[in-house]
Design a protein around this motif. Sequence first.
Motif: not given
Length: 177
Positions: A22-36
């Motif tokens: 969850s935290p990894v996904g939140a960090v990645v999604a917040s910085r790169r929202p277009d990346h799946p």
Amino acid sequence: SREGVDVFDYWFENTMLAIATSPVGAVVASRRPDHPVGWIFCAIGFIAAVRHFGAEYATYAVLAEQGVLPWGAIAAWISSWVWFPGTVGPIIILGLLFPEGHLPSPRWRIFAWFAATVVVGGTLAVAFSPGPLSGFGSIENPFPVGWVPRLATPVEALMWSLALVTALSLLVRLNHA
């Protein structure tokens, strides 16, 4: 084990998946929202949390304190099949999309569609097969469909084989890099 419930199976694995992804996904999604990849990590954590909550709720509602909480069998039912699309499916998808966010080549589309078909078909087979729920020995499936065979073990083996092929594709891409 609580009256036929394999506590360690769902508790440790799903707690670790929810806490780690969850935290990894939140960090990645917040910085790169277009990346799946970030969103897939968020989905893995969410599904692990749903399975964990469902299993704990069902254990208390049906096995520990019967009649205190409603819908215990439904929570056990959700917990018994949600691991199927929530664990191996995302591992396959992550392996195919990592690190660029798209398939390694167009030739992998057939494999991706086959994997998606196996995940959806396996999920439906596990969710609607008659008999006791996986991990909840004394709780019967509240939504059985008589003609659905018990395919959990063969489909799970096929899904892990697909995950192995995906891991090998990562090694091939690393070798070509």
